[in-house]
Design a protein around this motif. Structure first.
Motif, PDB file in Angstrom:
ATOM      1  N   ASN A 152     -26.371  27.025 -15.152  1.00  0.00           N
ATOM      2  CA  ASN A 152     -27.676  27.666 -15.300  1.00  0.00           C
ATOM      3  C   ASN A 152     -28.418  27.142 -16.526  1.00  0.00           C
ATOM      4  O   ASN A 152     -29.616  26.854 -16.465  1.00  0.00           O
ATOM      5  CB  ASN A 152     -27.488  29.177 -15.405  1.00  0.00           C
ATOM      6  N   ILE A 153     -27.697  27.007 -17.647  1.00  0.00           N
ATOM      7  CA  ILE A 153     -28.324  26.496 -18.868  1.00  0.00           C
ATOM      8  C   ILE A 153     -28.862  25.088 -18.645  1.00  0.00           C
ATOM      9  O   ILE A 153     -29.998  24.762 -19.024  1.00  0.00           O
ATOM     10  CB  ILE A 153     -27.327  26.513 -20.039  1.00  0.00           C
ATOM     11  N   THR A 160     -37.496  23.699 -17.878  1.00  0.00           N
ATOM     12  CA  THR A 160     -38.374  23.961 -19.016  1.00  0.00           C
ATOM     13  C   THR A 160     -39.000  22.674 -19.540  1.00  0.00           C
ATOM     14  O   THR A 160     -40.202  22.621 -19.831  1.00  0.00           O
ATOM     15  CB  THR A 160     -37.590  24.651 -20.147  1.00  0.00           C
ATOM     16  N   LEU A 161     -38.193  21.623 -19.649  1.00  0.00           N
ATOM     17  CA  LEU A 161     -38.722  20.340 -20.112  1.00  0.00           C
ATOM     18  C   LEU A 161     -39.796  19.824 -19.161  1.00  0.00           C
ATOM     19  O   LEU A 161     -40.833  19.312 -19.597  1.00  0.00           O
ATOM     20  CB  LEU A 161     -37.591  19.319 -20.243  1.00  0.00           C
ATOM     21  N   ASP A 162     -39.555  19.955 -17.855  1.00  0.00           N
ATOM     22  CA  ASP A 162     -40.539  19.494 -16.880  1.00  0.00           C
ATOM     23  C   ASP A 162     -41.800  20.352 -16.898  1.00  0.00           C
ATOM     24  O   ASP A 162     -42.908  19.844 -16.704  1.00  0.00           O
ATOM     25  CB  ASP A 162     -39.934  19.498 -15.471  1.00  0.00           C
ATOM     26  N   ASP A 163     -41.632  21.661 -17.131  1.00  0.00           N
ATOM     27  CA  ASP A 163     -42.789  22.557 -17.150  1.00  0.00           C
ATOM     28  C   ASP A 163     -43.666  22.341 -18.373  1.00  0.00           C
ATOM     29  O   ASP A 163     -44.895  22.429 -18.291  1.00  0.00           O
ATOM     30  CB  ASP A 163     -42.321  24.015 -17.113  1.00  0.00           C
ATOM     31  N   VAL A 164     -43.046  22.088 -19.522  1.00  0.00           N
ATOM     32  CA  VAL A 164     -43.785  22.071 -20.785  1.00  0.00           C
ATOM     33  C   VAL A 164     -44.255  20.669 -21.166  1.00  0.00           C
ATOM     34  O   VAL A 164     -45.418  20.476 -21.550  1.00  0.00           O
ATOM     35  CB  VAL A 164     -42.929  22.661 -21.922  1.00  0.00           C
ATOM     36  N   PHE A 165     -43.378  19.677 -21.068  1.00  0.00           N
ATOM     37  CA  PHE A 165     -43.688  18.350 -21.604  1.00  0.00           C
ATOM     38  C   PHE A 165     -44.108  17.376 -20.514  1.00  0.00           C
ATOM     39  O   PHE A 165     -43.864  17.592 -19.331  1.00  0.00           O
ATOM     40  CB  PHE A 165     -42.492  17.809 -22.385  1.00  0.00           C
ATOM     41  N   VAL A 393     -29.894  31.058 -29.649  1.00  0.00           N
ATOM     42  CA  VAL A 393     -30.387  30.295 -28.502  1.00  0.00           C
ATOM     43  C   VAL A 393     -29.381  30.331 -27.359  1.00  0.00           C
ATOM     44  O   VAL A 393     -29.744  30.490 -26.191  1.00  0.00           O
ATOM     45  CB  VAL A 393     -30.699  28.843 -28.917  1.00  0.00           C
ATOM     46  N   LEU A 394     -28.091  30.193 -27.664  1.00  0.00           N
ATOM     47  CA  LEU A 394     -27.069  30.176 -26.620  1.00  0.00           C
ATOM     48  C   LEU A 394     -26.988  31.520 -25.905  1.00  0.00           C
ATOM     49  O   LEU A 394     -26.935  31.591 -24.676  1.00  0.00           O
ATOM     50  CB  LEU A 394     -25.706  29.817 -27.215  1.00  0.00           C
ATOM     51  N   ILE A 400     -35.307  32.915 -23.636  1.00  0.00           N
ATOM     52  CA  ILE A 400     -36.091  32.084 -24.556  1.00  0.00           C
ATOM     53  C   ILE A 400     -36.795  30.971 -23.803  1.00  0.00           C
ATOM     54  O   ILE A 400     -37.980  30.688 -24.036  1.00  0.00           O
ATOM     55  CB  ILE A 400     -35.183  31.508 -25.666  1.00  0.00           C
ATOM     56  N   ALA A 401     -36.074  30.304 -22.886  1.00  0.00           N
ATOM     57  CA  ALA A 401     -36.666  29.208 -22.124  1.00  0.00           C
ATOM     58  C   ALA A 401     -37.821  29.705 -21.260  1.00  0.00           C
ATOM     59  O   ALA A 401     -38.876  29.054 -21.179  1.00  0.00           O
ATOM     60  CB  ALA A 401     -35.599  28.543 -21.263  1.00  0.00           C
ATOM     61  N   LYS A 402     -37.635  30.862 -20.617  1.00  0.00           N
ATOM     62  CA  LYS A 402     -38.711  31.419 -19.784  1.00  0.00           C
ATOM     63  C   LYS A 402     -39.918  31.769 -20.622  1.00  0.00           C
ATOM     64  O   LYS A 402     -41.067  31.435 -20.268  1.00  0.00           O
ATOM     65  CB  LYS A 402     -38.195  32.673 -19.066  1.00  0.00           C
ATOM     66  N   ALA A 403     -39.692  32.426 -21.763  1.00  0.00           N
ATOM     67  CA  ALA A 403     -40.804  32.788 -22.642  1.00  0.00           C
ATOM     68  C   ALA A 403     -41.484  31.543 -23.182  1.00  0.00           C
ATOM     69  O   ALA A 403     -42.711  31.478 -23.281  1.00  0.00           O
ATOM     70  CB  ALA A 403     -40.298  33.659 -23.799  1.00  0.00           C
ATOM     71  N   GLY A 404     -40.678  30.520 -23.518  1.00  0.00           N
ATOM     72  CA  GLY A 404     -41.237  29.293 -24.066  1.00  0.00           C
ATOM     73  C   GLY A 404     -42.095  28.544 -23.073  1.00  0.00           C
ATOM     74  O   GLY A 404     -43.172  28.033 -23.417  1.00  0.00           O
ATOM     75  N   SER A 405     -41.665  28.485 -21.811  1.00  0.00           N
ATOM     76  CA  SER A 405     -42.450  27.766 -20.807  1.00  0.00           C
ATOM     77  C   SER A 405     -43.765  28.489 -20.508  1.00  0.00           C
ATOM     78  O   SER A 405     -44.766  27.849 -20.172  1.00  0.00           O
ATOM     79  CB  SER A 405     -41.634  27.582 -19.523  1.00  0.00           C
TER      80      SER A 405
END
Length: 472
Positions: A152-153, A160-165, A393-394, A400-405
């Motif tokens: 999952n991680i 997240t990387l694809d969504d943001v960057f 983070v772990l 965190i990833a959902k909030a960040g995206s």
């Protein structure tokens, strides 16, 4: 007959796991404990020792392969972290890794169930049967659950990387710096009329890692533009415009409104959308370049409507409040006191704020100045970065990833992450330099842009005094 029995006895003595003395409860109990423990510590070993050797060898090969990549990943993380981001650029690798880990979790479950079959509970001591079974279930859940959590991680990281960057090319440092425009605003009422509440530029020295953050007041007037479409329209600085249907003043945070509501922004910046940006952001970027006299290739937008979610995902944020601040949208009529309209107060002192309180801490403006508000926002940004420790983070990675995206949009390419990671450790050893273009440093009504540009140049490129005794 005697020879056959003698052979069985030899096999039992040399291979007690595969050929145990099934008549001995003590032997079968010890064997049960060992099979369960070995099956957890080295998946596949129980099958090699006591069951289907072919299945066991496949499982051992898969286990050793995953161990190898896990150790390699730890080595990269601790000793060559910039390489980690080079790998992360290829997000397809993360999706492949997720599929492999899910497959391994299923294999682990199959092995655990098969190990229970090999234990032969009816042959073990009655008092130990429940203990062995309970341990097997716990270890099965831990092993399978751990593999699924890792999958999952890895998958969420790729998403997240694809969504943001972005996937575009990486620009070289400009005069030795990576410059990024950092914007903040609340999109809750609709982005069509959004104005940027927070405007700053982050400059990261490509060699030393020194970070300089320059805060630009959102109400800065008559800003000059870097060469481009806005400079062609406003050669004497941003004058603003007003008419019956759409009006705005000549302040830097009005640019997004102008190019979103009142003009066709694509006529000015036709490539903005394709490059992961917007015309309003590109106009603001040109204005920031004109104000500071530096080139700014990238931007990052912080959506304050999702800001609270990130704080909550981190488990709160530590802030030392130095002045009592009201929560609420401000007075309903002139002369109304804060005690009448405030829906709550943020008290003085060290406190751990949840997302809602932190958001009010960043927004509160009616009892303090805009300059104070800018300073609190920088303080909050620094506190959030400090919360990103590995343990937090772990444990809270998915939230965190959902909030960040949801929180961040940017045109920063994934390829730049490796370069920034390479200098991140240097940055942590240095104090961050902060410049706020506010009084008394800058006159907010009549800013001297030539002086501001000289200040930024001198800060980013300080003159190093020559050593005494050197050649003249």
């Amino acid at each position: 007959m005697m020879a056959a029995r003698g052979g069985q006895n030899v096999a039992r003595s040399t291979k007690p796991m595969r050929y145990p003395d099934a008549t001995s409860e003590a032997v079968m109990t010890r064997r049960g404990w060992w099979l369960v423990l070995l099956g957890f510590l080295i998946p596949g070993s129980a099958q090699v020792l006591a069951g289907n050797r072919k299945l066991g060898r496949v499982a051992l090969a898969a286990t050793l392969t995953l161990w190898f990549f896990a150790l390699a990943g730890l080595g990269i993380f601790f000793f060559a972290r910039d390489w980690l981001f080079i790998v992360l650029e290829q997000t397809w690798l993360l999706y492949v890794a997720r599929v492999i880990m899910i497959a391994y979790a299923i294999l682990w479950l199959v092995l655990a169930i098969d190990t229970l079959r090999l234990v032969k509970f009816v042959r073990a001591r009655s008092g130990a049967r429940f203990g062995i079974a309970g341990l097997a279930v716990v270890l099965m859940a831990a092993g399978t659950g751990g593999a699924l959590y890792a999958a999952n991680i890895v998958g969420v990281t790729g998403e997240t990387l694809d969504d943001v960057f972005q996937d575009g090319p990486v620009a070289d440092p400009v005069d030795g710096y990576y410059n990024i425009l950092l914007l903040g605003a609340d999109s809750g009422e609709g982005r069509d009329s959004m104005r940027f509440d927070s405007i700053s530029v982050v400059s990261v020295n490509a060699e030393t890692g020194q970070v300089t953050i320059t805060g630009i007041p959102r109400d800065m007037p008559n800003v000059p533009f870097a060469p481009g479409p806005m400079a062609d329209m406003y050669p004497n600085g941003y004058e603003g415009h007003a008419d019956a249907e759409c009006g705005w003043e000549g302040k830097i945070n009005q640019l997004n409104t102008e190019l979103t509501l009142c003009r066709n922004g694509a006529d000015f910046y036709p490539d903005a959308e394709a490059n992961g940006s917007t015309p309003g952001i590109e106009a603001t970027k040109d204005a920031a370049e004109g104000v500071l006299g530096i080139e700014i290739p990238y931007y990052a937008f912080i959506d304050m409507s999702h800001f609270a979610n990130l704080i909550d995902a981190l488990g709160g944020v530590e802030i030392n409040v130095t002045e009592r601040l009201p929560k609420g949208g401000g007075p309903a009529y002139e002369g109304q006191s804060a005690d009448e309209w405030a829906i709550g107060w943020i008290e003085v002192g060290q406190q751990r704020m949840d997302g809602d309180t932190a958001q009010w801490y960043a927004r509160s403006r009616y009892t303090t100045s805009d300059w104070d508000r800018m300073e609190r926002q920088r303080e909050l940004q620094a506190a959030i970065l400090a919360q990103f420790d590995p343990q937090t983070v772990l444990l809270r990675f998915q939230d965190i990833a959902k909030a960040g995206s949801d929180l961040v949009s940017t045109d920063i390419p994934k390829g730049l992450l490796a370069k920034l990671a390479g200098i991140a450790e240097k940055s942590q050893q240095l104090g961050m330099t902060s410049i706020e273009l506010v009084p008394p440093l800058v006159d907010p009504d009549y800013p001297d842009y030539a002086a501001i540009q000289q200040l930024i140049h001198d800060t980013l490129h300080p003159v190093v005094p020559e050593e005494e005794g050197g050649e003249g």
